[in-house]
Motif scaffolding. Structure first.
Motif, PDB file in Angstrom:
ATOM      1  N   ARG A   1      38.524  47.836  36.467  1.00 43.09           N
ATOM      2  CA  ARG A   1      38.739  47.634  37.905  1.00 43.09           C
ATOM      3  C   ARG A   1      39.942  46.713  38.149  1.00 43.09           C
ATOM      4  O   ARG A   1      39.788  45.552  38.568  1.00 43.09           O
ATOM      5  CB  ARG A   1      37.475  47.065  38.562  1.00 43.09           C
ATOM      6  CG  ARG A   1      36.248  47.969  38.420  1.00 43.09           C
ATOM      7  CD  ARG A   1      35.061  47.436  39.202  1.00 43.09           C
ATOM      8  NE  ARG A   1      35.303  47.450  40.638  1.00 43.09           N
ATOM      9  CZ  ARG A   1      35.093  48.507  41.427  1.00 43.09           C
ATOM     10  NH1 ARG A   1      34.650  49.649  40.909  1.00 43.09           N
ATOM     11  NH2 ARG A   1      35.327  48.444  42.724  1.00 43.09           N
TER      12      ARG A   1
ATOM     13  N   ARG B   1      38.813  34.432  47.485  1.00 47.51           N
ATOM     14  CA  ARG B   1      37.575  34.367  46.697  1.00 47.51           C
ATOM     15  C   ARG B   1      36.579  35.434  47.146  1.00 47.51           C
ATOM     16  O   ARG B   1      35.954  36.109  46.319  1.00 47.51           O
ATOM     17  CB  ARG B   1      36.952  32.974  46.833  1.00 47.51           C
ATOM     18  CG  ARG B   1      37.702  31.873  46.088  1.00 47.51           C
ATOM     19  CD  ARG B   1      37.083  30.527  46.364  1.00 47.51           C
ATOM     20  NE  ARG B   1      37.710  29.463  45.569  1.00 47.51           N
ATOM     21  CZ  ARG B   1      37.963  28.250  46.029  1.00 47.51           C
ATOM     22  NH1 ARG B   1      37.626  27.926  47.277  1.00 47.51           N
ATOM     23  NH2 ARG B   1      38.530  27.351  45.252  1.00 47.51           N
ATOM     24  N   GLN B   2      36.440  35.584  48.442  1.00 46.69           N
ATOM     25  CA  GLN B   2      35.518  36.591  48.963  1.00 46.69           C
ATOM     26  C   GLN B   2      35.968  38.000  48.609  1.00 46.69           C
ATOM     27  O   GLN B   2      35.142  38.871  48.290  1.00 46.69           O
ATOM     28  CB  GLN B   2      35.392  36.428  50.481  1.00 46.69           C
ATOM     29  CG  GLN B   2      34.737  35.128  50.902  1.00 46.69           C
ATOM     30  CD  GLN B   2      34.744  34.934  52.406  1.00 46.69           C
ATOM     31  OE1 GLN B   2      35.034  35.854  53.171  1.00 46.69           O
ATOM     32  NE2 GLN B   2      34.431  33.717  52.852  1.00 46.69           N
TER      33      GLN B   2
ATOM     34  N   PHE C   1      37.772  38.897  45.927  1.00 44.58           N
ATOM     35  CA  PHE C   1      37.503  39.097  44.502  1.00 44.58           C
ATOM     36  C   PHE C   1      36.019  39.359  44.266  1.00 44.58           C
ATOM     37  O   PHE C   1      35.651  40.163  43.403  1.00 44.58           O
ATOM     38  CB  PHE C   1      37.976  37.889  43.699  1.00 44.58           C
ATOM     39  CG  PHE C   1      39.433  37.913  43.317  1.00 44.58           C
ATOM     40  CD1 PHE C   1      39.819  37.956  41.994  1.00 44.58           C
ATOM     41  CD2 PHE C   1      40.429  37.870  44.292  1.00 44.58           C
ATOM     42  CE1 PHE C   1      41.159  37.967  41.632  1.00 44.58           C
ATOM     43  CE2 PHE C   1      41.767  37.878  43.954  1.00 44.58           C
ATOM     44  CZ  PHE C   1      42.137  37.929  42.621  1.00 44.58           C
ATOM     45  N   ASP C   2      35.164  38.670  45.035  1.00 46.84           N
ATOM     46  CA  ASP C   2      33.717  38.911  44.942  1.00 46.84           C
ATOM     47  C   ASP C   2      33.398  40.366  45.248  1.00 46.84           C
ATOM     48  O   ASP C   2      32.633  41.023  44.532  1.00 46.84           O
ATOM     49  CB  ASP C   2      32.957  38.016  45.921  1.00 46.84           C
ATOM     50  CG  ASP C   2      32.775  36.594  45.395  1.00 46.84           C
ATOM     51  OD1 ASP C   2      32.888  36.390  44.173  1.00 46.84           O
ATOM     52  OD2 ASP C   2      32.507  35.694  46.218  1.00 46.84           O
ATOM     53  N   ARG C   3      33.992  40.862  46.326  1.00 41.96           N
ATOM     54  CA  ARG C   3      33.695  42.224  46.756  1.00 41.96           C
ATOM     55  C   ARG C   3      34.255  43.258  45.782  1.00 41.96           C
ATOM     56  O   ARG C   3      33.597  44.257  45.471  1.00 41.96           O
ATOM     57  CB  ARG C   3      34.271  42.466  48.159  1.00 41.96           C
ATOM     58  CG  ARG C   3      33.956  43.852  48.701  1.00 41.96           C
ATOM     59  CD  ARG C   3      34.476  44.048  50.102  1.00 41.96           C
ATOM     60  NE  ARG C   3      35.931  44.104  50.177  1.00 41.96           N
ATOM     61  CZ  ARG C   3      36.652  45.185  49.864  1.00 41.96           C
ATOM     62  NH1 ARG C   3      36.069  46.277  49.402  1.00 41.96           N
ATOM     63  NH2 ARG C   3      37.969  45.160  50.000  1.00 41.96           N
ATOM     64  N   LEU C   4      35.444  43.011  45.281  1.00 39.31           N
ATOM     65  CA  LEU C   4      36.093  43.997  44.420  1.00 39.31           C
ATOM     66  C   LEU C   4      35.493  44.044  43.022  1.00 39.31           C
ATOM     67  O   LEU C   4      35.540  45.084  42.348  1.00 39.31           O
ATOM     68  CB  LEU C   4      37.591  43.689  44.309  1.00 39.31           C
ATOM     69  CG  LEU C   4      38.419  43.755  45.587  1.00 39.31           C
ATOM     70  CD1 LEU C   4      39.864  43.382  45.302  1.00 39.31           C
ATOM     71  CD2 LEU C   4      38.341  45.141  46.222  1.00 39.31           C
ATOM     72  N   ASN C   5      34.989  42.902  42.568  1.00 34.23           N
ATOM     73  CA  ASN C   5      34.485  42.813  41.195  1.00 34.23           C
ATOM     74  C   ASN C   5      35.547  43.271  40.198  1.00 34.23           C
ATOM     75  O   ASN C   5      35.262  43.989  39.229  1.00 34.23           O
ATOM     76  CB  ASN C   5      33.205  43.649  41.030  1.00 34.23           C
ATOM     77  CG  ASN C   5      32.477  43.324  39.739  1.00 34.23           C
ATOM     78  OD1 ASN C   5      32.542  42.209  39.230  1.00 34.23           O
ATOM     79  ND2 ASN C   5      31.785  44.314  39.194  1.00 34.23           N
ATOM     80  N   CYS C   6      36.781  42.857  40.426  1.00 32.23           N
ATOM     81  CA  CYS C   6      37.893  43.279  39.559  1.00 32.23           C
ATOM     82  C   CYS C   6      37.818  42.544  38.221  1.00 32.23           C
ATOM     83  O   CYS C   6      37.272  41.436  38.119  1.00 32.23           O
ATOM     84  CB  CYS C   6      39.226  43.029  40.241  1.00 32.23           C
ATOM     85  SG  CYS C   6      39.483  41.350  40.844  1.00 32.23           S
ATOM     86  N   ASP C   7      38.378  43.172  37.188  1.00 29.86           N
ATOM     87  CA  ASP C   7      38.364  42.540  35.868  1.00 29.86           C
ATOM     88  C   ASP C   7      39.751  42.187  35.358  1.00 29.86           C
ATOM     89  O   ASP C   7      39.895  41.646  34.259  1.00 29.86           O
ATOM     90  CB  ASP C   7      37.626  43.412  34.842  1.00 29.86           C
ATOM     91  CG  ASP C   7      38.179  44.827  34.751  1.00 29.86           C
ATOM     92  OD1 ASP C   7      39.125  45.164  35.495  1.00 29.86           O
ATOM     93  OD2 ASP C   7      37.657  45.602  33.925  1.00 29.86           O
TER      94      ASP C   7
ATOM     95  N   ARG D   1      37.880  32.308  37.681  1.00 27.12           N
ATOM     96  CA  ARG D   1      36.971  33.304  37.149  1.00 27.12           C
ATOM     97  C   ARG D   1      37.269  33.692  35.705  1.00 27.12           C
ATOM     98  O   ARG D   1      36.567  34.525  35.127  1.00 27.12           O
ATOM     99  CB  ARG D   1      37.026  34.559  38.033  1.00 27.12           C
ATOM    100  CG  ARG D   1      36.508  34.292  39.425  1.00 27.12           C
ATOM    101  CD  ARG D   1      36.929  35.373  40.414  1.00 27.12           C
ATOM    102  NE  ARG D   1      36.484  34.982  41.745  1.00 27.12           N
ATOM    103  CZ  ARG D   1      35.434  35.510  42.367  1.00 27.12           C
ATOM    104  NH1 ARG D   1      34.735  36.457  41.798  1.00 27.12           N
ATOM    105  NH2 ARG D   1      35.093  35.095  43.561  1.00 27.12           N
TER     106      ARG D   1
ATOM    107  N   LEU E   1      39.810  35.397  34.726  1.00 26.10           N
ATOM    108  CA  LEU E   1      40.336  36.754  34.682  1.00 26.10           C
ATOM    109  C   LEU E   1      41.738  36.778  34.074  1.00 26.10           C
ATOM    110  O   LEU E   1      42.569  35.913  34.372  1.00 26.10           O
ATOM    111  CB  LEU E   1      40.409  37.349  36.086  1.00 26.10           C
ATOM    112  CG  LEU E   1      39.098  37.657  36.802  1.00 26.10           C
ATOM    113  CD1 LEU E   1      39.395  38.222  38.181  1.00 26.10           C
ATOM    114  CD2 LEU E   1      38.265  38.632  35.997  1.00 26.10           C
TER     115      LEU E   1
END
Length: 245
Positions: free
Chosen positions: A125, A176-177, A179-185, A207, A209
């Protein structure tokens, strides 16, 4: 008073333009919104390469060319340097320093799109903040990946990619919100420098990342370079430019 042509398209350039009087010209390539609150003249569109830019400088009796374009707008910067030399006027450039990795950062530089795609192979992601370029490759998304692309152009998302139309500055908590929603790696970015879009790097650091950074292009030598906007403001005042920003 020295008449200047300001090549813009960045937040720093817009702040400069907002301090210019009506005798100066602010030039935009035409991407994104055209500001309507400026006292200076606004020109939208290309010049036709270095020769066209030199002709414009001569026709408009420009005395100083200021390049405040994006650090990755290498062709525009090259044209500016050539045109200024042909027109016999100085070219000043605002070249903000690149971001530097700090403690806890996991950054990797890549040279071009092909190298970037190779480095993304193990991720699922990725979050692209490169601008428009990923839009031309949406049909190439590997089966195991879902892309998120943030750029100026809002357009319909697909089942394989979410397209977010937005521009900085970006708020840290909002990032931050997101990134939370996207759950990107993995975060994919240009090393643009400045503080307008830097919060995404802080979130990636928080995080743990990895970040893939497109290497900065080499830019031409010019008459004077400035690392900070306030330094350029001060220099403009010494040549009589009526900047009040």
């Amino acid at each position: 008073m020295t008449r200047i042509l300001l090549l813009g398209g960045t937040g720093d350039a817009l702040r400069l333009a907002r301090g210019l009087g009506s005798s100066h010209v602010y030039s935009l390539a035409g991407l994104g919104r055209v500001p309507g609150d400026l006292q200076c003249q606004v020109r939208v569109g290309g010049f036709g390469g270095a020769q066209g830019l030199a002709a414009f400088i001569a026709a408009e009796r420009i005395e100083l060319l200021v390049d405040a374009t994006h650090p990755y707008a290498a062709q525009i910067s090259a044209n500016a340097a050539i045109a200024a030399e042909q027109a016999g006027i100085p070219c000043w450039a605002l070249r903000r320093p690149a971001w530097q990795a700090g403690e806890g950062d996991n950054w990797h530089e890549v040279n071009d799109w092909a190298e970037l795609i190779g480095a993304l192979g193990d991720f699922q992601r990725p979050f692209f903040t490169l601008g428009r370029e990923p839009l031309a490759h949406l049909h190439e998304i590997p089966e195991h990946q879902h892309w998120t692309v943030r750029c100026l152009d809002a357009q319909a998302s697909t089942d394989r990619a979410e397209i977010i139309g937005d521009r900085g500055p970006f708020d840290l908590e909002a990032e931050r919100q997101l990134f939370d929603r996207l759950n990107c790696d993995v975060l994919v970015s240009k090393n643009s420098g400045g503080d307008s879009t830097e919060p995404k790097l802080q979130v990636a650091r928080e995080r743990g990342l990895p970040v893939l950074l497109l290497r900065r292009p080499l830019l031409p030598a010019v008459s004077r370079e400035f690392a900070r906007r306030d330094e350029l403001f001060s220099a403009l005042k010494t040549v009589g430019v009526d900047s009040s920003a």
